[in-house]
Design a protein around this motif. Structure first.
Motif, PDB file in Angstrom:
ATOM      1  N   ARG A 126       0.828  -1.195   0.000  1.00 12.39           N
ATOM      2  CA  ARG A 126       0.000   0.000   0.000  1.00 12.39           C
ATOM      3  C   ARG A 126       0.867   1.252   0.000  1.00 12.39           C
ATOM      4  O   ARG A 126       1.810   1.369   0.758  1.00 12.39           O
ATOM      5  CB  ARG A 126      -0.947  -0.019   1.201  1.00 12.39           C
ATOM      6  CG  ARG A 126      -1.962  -1.144   1.086  1.00 12.39           C
ATOM      7  CD  ARG A 126      -3.068  -1.026   2.110  1.00 12.39           C
ATOM      8  NE  ARG A 126      -4.008  -2.129   1.947  1.00 12.39           N
ATOM      9  CZ  ARG A 126      -5.044  -2.117   1.120  1.00 12.39           C
ATOM     10  NH1 ARG A 126      -5.280  -1.057   0.379  1.00 12.39           N
ATOM     11  NH2 ARG A 126      -5.846  -3.148   1.028  1.00 12.39           N
ATOM     12  N   ALA A 127       0.512   2.182  -0.872  1.00  9.95           N
ATOM     13  CA  ALA A 127       1.321   3.388  -1.085  1.00  9.95           C
ATOM     14  C   ALA A 127       0.730   4.547  -0.320  1.00  9.95           C
ATOM     15  O   ALA A 127       0.076   5.406  -0.882  1.00  9.95           O
ATOM     16  CB  ALA A 127       1.390   3.705  -2.590  1.00  9.95           C
ATOM     17  N   HIS A 128       0.934   4.564   0.988  1.00 14.41           N
ATOM     18  CA  HIS A 128       0.372   5.619   1.810  1.00 14.41           C
ATOM     19  C   HIS A 128       1.305   6.815   1.888  1.00 14.41           C
ATOM     20  O   HIS A 128       2.501   6.667   2.140  1.00 14.41           O
ATOM     21  CB  HIS A 128       0.107   5.114   3.234  1.00 14.41           C
ATOM     22  CG  HIS A 128      -1.092   4.219   3.338  1.00 14.41           C
ATOM     23  ND1 HIS A 128      -2.317   4.547   2.807  1.00 14.41           N
ATOM     24  CD2 HIS A 128      -1.245   3.006   3.927  1.00 14.41           C
ATOM     25  CE1 HIS A 128      -3.181   3.574   3.051  1.00 14.41           C
ATOM     26  NE2 HIS A 128      -2.561   2.625   3.727  1.00 14.41           N
ATOM     27  N   GLU A 129       0.757   8.015   1.681  1.00 13.36           N
ATOM     28  CA  GLU A 129       1.498   9.227   1.993  1.00 13.36           C
ATOM     29  C   GLU A 129       1.564   9.373   3.509  1.00 13.36           C
ATOM     30  O   GLU A 129       0.682   8.893   4.220  1.00 13.36           O
ATOM     31  CB  GLU A 129       0.790  10.440   1.389  1.00 13.36           C
ATOM     32  CG  GLU A 129       0.657  10.385  -0.111  1.00 13.36           C
ATOM     33  CD  GLU A 129      -0.199  11.519  -0.652  1.00 13.36           C
ATOM     34  OE1 GLU A 129       0.061  11.957  -1.770  1.00 13.36           O
ATOM     35  OE2 GLU A 129      -1.133  11.938   0.055  1.00 13.36           O
ATOM     36  N   VAL A 130       2.611  10.036   3.990  1.00 15.32           N
ATOM     37  CA  VAL A 130       2.719  10.234   5.434  1.00 15.32           C
ATOM     38  C   VAL A 130       1.614  11.179   5.909  1.00 15.32           C
ATOM     39  O   VAL A 130       1.242  12.128   5.217  1.00 15.32           O
ATOM     40  CB  VAL A 130       4.109  10.802   5.821  1.00 15.32           C
ATOM     41  CG1 VAL A 130       5.197   9.787   5.531  1.00 15.32           C
ATOM     42  CG2 VAL A 130       4.398  12.105   5.090  1.00 15.32           C
ATOM     43  N   ASP A 131       1.094  10.914   7.106  1.00 15.68           N
ATOM     44  CA  ASP A 131       0.073  11.783   7.696  1.00 15.68           C
ATOM     45  C   ASP A 131       0.694  12.953   8.444  1.00 15.68           C
ATOM     46  O   ASP A 131       0.064  13.999   8.608  1.00 15.68           O
ATOM     47  CB  ASP A 131      -0.821  10.981   8.644  1.00 15.68           C
ATOM     48  CG  ASP A 131      -1.897  10.205   7.896  1.00 15.68           C
ATOM     49  OD1 ASP A 131      -2.190  10.571   6.739  1.00 15.68           O
ATOM     50  OD2 ASP A 131      -2.430   9.236   8.454  1.00 15.68           O
ATOM     51  N   ASP A 132       1.938  12.783   8.924  1.00 12.57           N
ATOM     52  CA  ASP A 132       2.646  13.844   9.636  1.00 12.57           C
ATOM     53  C   ASP A 132       3.839  14.268   8.790  1.00 12.57           C
ATOM     54  O   ASP A 132       4.818  13.539   8.661  1.00 12.57           O
ATOM     55  CB  ASP A 132       3.112  13.349  11.008  1.00 12.57           C
ATOM     56  CG  ASP A 132       3.718  14.463  11.854  1.00 12.57           C
ATOM     57  OD1 ASP A 132       3.993  15.556  11.309  1.00 12.57           O
ATOM     58  OD2 ASP A 132       3.933  14.235  13.062  1.00 12.57           O
ATOM     59  N   GLU A 133       3.737  15.454   8.189  1.00  8.87           N
ATOM     60  CA  GLU A 133       4.761  15.906   7.247  1.00  8.87           C
ATOM     61  C   GLU A 133       5.837  16.785   7.887  1.00  8.87           C
ATOM     62  O   GLU A 133       6.690  17.330   7.177  1.00  8.87           O
ATOM     63  CB  GLU A 133       4.084  16.690   6.105  1.00  8.87           C
ATOM     64  CG  GLU A 133       3.061  15.875   5.329  1.00  8.87           C
ATOM     65  CD  GLU A 133       2.341  16.698   4.281  1.00  8.87           C
ATOM     66  OE1 GLU A 133       1.971  16.121   3.240  1.00  8.87           O
ATOM     67  OE2 GLU A 133       2.148  17.904   4.496  1.00  8.87           O
ATOM     68  N   ARG A 134       5.823  16.901   9.193  1.00 11.27           N
ATOM     69  CA  ARG A 134       6.747  17.841   9.839  1.00 11.27           C
ATOM     70  C   ARG A 134       8.206  17.405   9.792  1.00 11.27           C
ATOM     71  O   ARG A 134       9.106  18.217  10.045  1.00 11.27           O
ATOM     72  CB  ARG A 134       6.310  18.064  11.291  1.00 11.27           C
ATOM     73  CG  ARG A 134       5.000  18.855  11.410  1.00 11.27           C
ATOM     74  CD  ARG A 134       4.509  18.918  12.831  1.00 11.27           C
ATOM     75  NE  ARG A 134       4.125  17.585  13.318  1.00 11.27           N
ATOM     76  CZ  ARG A 134       3.640  17.361  14.537  1.00 11.27           C
ATOM     77  NH1 ARG A 134       3.483  18.375  15.382  1.00 11.27           N
ATOM     78  NH2 ARG A 134       3.291  16.134  14.910  1.00 11.27           N
ATOM     79  N   GLU A 135       8.482  16.144   9.448  1.00  9.75           N
ATOM     80  CA  GLU A 135       9.872  15.683   9.374  1.00  9.75           C
ATOM     81  C   GLU A 135      10.593  16.174   8.130  1.00  9.75           C
ATOM     82  O   GLU A 135      11.808  16.105   8.056  1.00  9.75           O
ATOM     83  CB  GLU A 135       9.926  14.153   9.425  1.00  9.75           C
ATOM     84  CG  GLU A 135       9.611  13.558  10.770  1.00  9.75           C
ATOM     85  CD  GLU A 135       9.855  12.060  10.786  1.00  9.75           C
ATOM     86  OE1 GLU A 135      10.943  11.643  11.216  1.00  9.75           O
ATOM     87  OE2 GLU A 135       8.965  11.313  10.350  1.00  9.75           O
ATOM     88  N   PHE A 136       9.854  16.622   7.128  1.00 17.72           N
ATOM     89  CA  PHE A 136      10.499  17.119   5.906  1.00 17.72           C
ATOM     90  C   PHE A 136       9.998  18.519   5.602  1.00 17.72           C
ATOM     91  O   PHE A 136       9.062  19.026   6.218  1.00 17.72           O
ATOM     92  CB  PHE A 136      10.251  16.178   4.721  1.00 17.72           C
ATOM     93  CG  PHE A 136       8.817  16.125   4.245  1.00 17.72           C
ATOM     94  CD1 PHE A 136       8.354  17.008   3.281  1.00 17.72           C
ATOM     95  CD2 PHE A 136       7.937  15.166   4.746  1.00 17.72           C
ATOM     96  CE1 PHE A 136       7.043  16.958   2.824  1.00 17.72           C
ATOM     97  CE2 PHE A 136       6.618  15.111   4.292  1.00 17.72           C
ATOM     98  CZ  PHE A 136       6.172  16.000   3.332  1.00 17.72           C
ATOM     99  N   SER A 137      10.665  19.166   4.645  1.00 17.89           N
ATOM    100  CA  SER A 137      10.325  20.544   4.292  1.00 17.89           C
ATOM    101  C   SER A 137      10.389  20.713   2.780  1.00 17.89           C
ATOM    102  O   SER A 137      10.959  19.883   2.063  1.00 17.89           O
ATOM    103  CB  SER A 137      11.304  21.516   4.973  1.00 17.89           C
ATOM    104  OG  SER A 137      11.040  22.852   4.563  1.00 17.89           O
ATOM    105  N   TYR A 138       9.790  21.792   2.311  1.00 14.88           N
ATOM    106  CA  TYR A 138       9.932  22.174   0.903  1.00 14.88           C
ATOM    107  C   TYR A 138      11.006  23.241   0.733  1.00 14.88           C
ATOM    108  O   TYR A 138      11.260  23.689  -0.386  1.00 14.88           O
ATOM    109  CB  TYR A 138       8.590  22.687   0.364  1.00 14.88           C
ATOM    110  CG  TYR A 138       7.565  21.586   0.192  1.00 14.88           C
ATOM    111  CD1 TYR A 138       7.482  20.855  -0.989  1.00 14.88           C
ATOM    112  CD2 TYR A 138       6.693  21.257   1.224  1.00 14.88           C
ATOM    113  CE1 TYR A 138       6.556  19.841  -1.145  1.00 14.88           C
ATOM    114  CE2 TYR A 138       5.754  20.238   1.086  1.00 14.88           C
ATOM    115  CZ  TYR A 138       5.695  19.537  -0.104  1.00 14.88           C
ATOM    116  OH  TYR A 138       4.776  18.513  -0.256  1.00 14.88           O
ATOM    117  N   ASP A 139      11.634  23.633   1.824  1.00 17.92           N
ATOM    118  CA  ASP A 139      12.688  24.651   1.820  1.00 17.92           C
ATOM    119  C   ASP A 139      14.044  23.955   1.833  1.00 17.92           C
ATOM    120  O   ASP A 139      14.407  23.289   2.803  1.00 17.92           O
ATOM    121  CB  ASP A 139      12.537  25.547   3.054  1.00 17.92           C
ATOM    122  CG  ASP A 139      13.555  26.675   3.103  1.00 17.92           C
ATOM    123  OD1 ASP A 139      14.426  26.743   2.206  1.00 17.92           O
ATOM    124  OD2 ASP A 139      13.511  27.473   4.053  1.00 17.92           O
TER     125      ASP A 139
END
Length: 275
Positions: A27-40
């Motif tokens: 199953r290809a789930h996106e993470v529910d908590d995105e605070r570990e990565f950034s777009y910066d």
């Protein structure tokens, strides 16, 4: 037996889709908590570093079938065999969730499905990126919504719709009270009652099709993408409303364009105007 060049291309793409279907059993789930990565990129955990944050995110840096991509007209094959995107959606209870870098609308019970190659893909959630992640001939737009679907055996397909600044989008207008409520507080989740997914308008039967990946970690590959050809409109205020509800201080949440690595891209155009 001799096949025409067009027929060979059709068989090649069908083989790609079949291979993707077999490969994507997990199953290809996106993470529910995105605070570990950034777009910066200056943060040290920007897009070029996503694959180093966790071993299970390695596809983000090493994958050869990553998304988003630039849909170049000179590289796209026009076809009519893919068939119309037939949505069998229905209104269902939904929750708005702040994942850390985007707002996700998750349907909490059965919101219907679409069919691709005879397989039912159930609608699970949608979320917004600004600016758009995919581009058309190098042109980036102001926003993109992704409708994420999952089959019973764990395969994933995503429908993308892009937006430029113009008239208000009716779906976002309907969700405005929920976005405003989350903008004023630090809560990450709000139940908003019954939401009809048909309110996400396509406006065109034409769409691009290619095999790619999730655009957020873990960047799982073998995702069937369908990008609606028509670019719809949204107001600048609506784009800001969604970003302000996130509270991440970033102005953008769009992954950079990825290499195509020779992948096939097709544009579905019905041969019968009434199709």
């Amino acid at each position: 037996m001799i096949f025409s060049k067009k027929r060979v291309c059709e068989f090649s793409f069908m083989f790609l889709v079949l291979a993707a279907s077999i490969a994507a059993l997990a199953r290809a789930h996106e993470v529910d908590d995105e605070r570990e990565f950034s777009y910066d990129e200056r943060s040290g955990v920007g897009p070029s570093r996503w694959g180093a944050i966790h071993p299970e995110w390695e596809h983000c840096n090493s994958g050869k079938m990553q998304s988003p991509i630039d849909l170049l007209n000179k590289r796209v094959k026009i076809v009519s065999h893919l068939g119309k995107l037939k949505r069998s959606y229905k209104p269902a209870n939904a929750t708005l969730i702040n994942r850390g870098h985007d707002m996700m609308l998750r349907w909490t019970n059965n919101a219907g499905h679409i069919k691709i190659n005879g397989t039912k893909f159930h609608l699970r959630q949608c979320h917004w990126h600004s600016p758009s992640e995919h581009t058309l001939d190098g042109r980036k737009f102001d926003m993109e919504v992704h409708l994420v679907h999952e089959s019973d055996d764990g395969r994933t397909t995503v429908i993308g719709v892009m937006y430029k600044i113009g008239r208000p989008d009716t779906f976002i207008s309907m969700l405005k009270p929920g976005f405003e409520a989350l903008r004023e507080v630090k809560d990450i989740e709000k139940s908003i009652g019954v939401v009809d997914p048909y309110l996400v308008k396509f406006g065109s039967r034409k769409y691009y099709r290619y095999i790619g990946s999730l655009t957020v970690p873990p960047c799982t590959p073998n995702i069937i993408w369908s990008i609606v050809r028509k670019v719809r409109t949204v107001t600048r205020e609506q784009v800001h409303l969604i970003r302000e509800a996130v509270h991440d201080t970033l102005e953008v949440n769009a992954r950079p364009i990825q290499r195509t690595n020779g992948r096939s891209m097709e544009l579905y155009r019905p041969s019968d105007p009434k199709n």
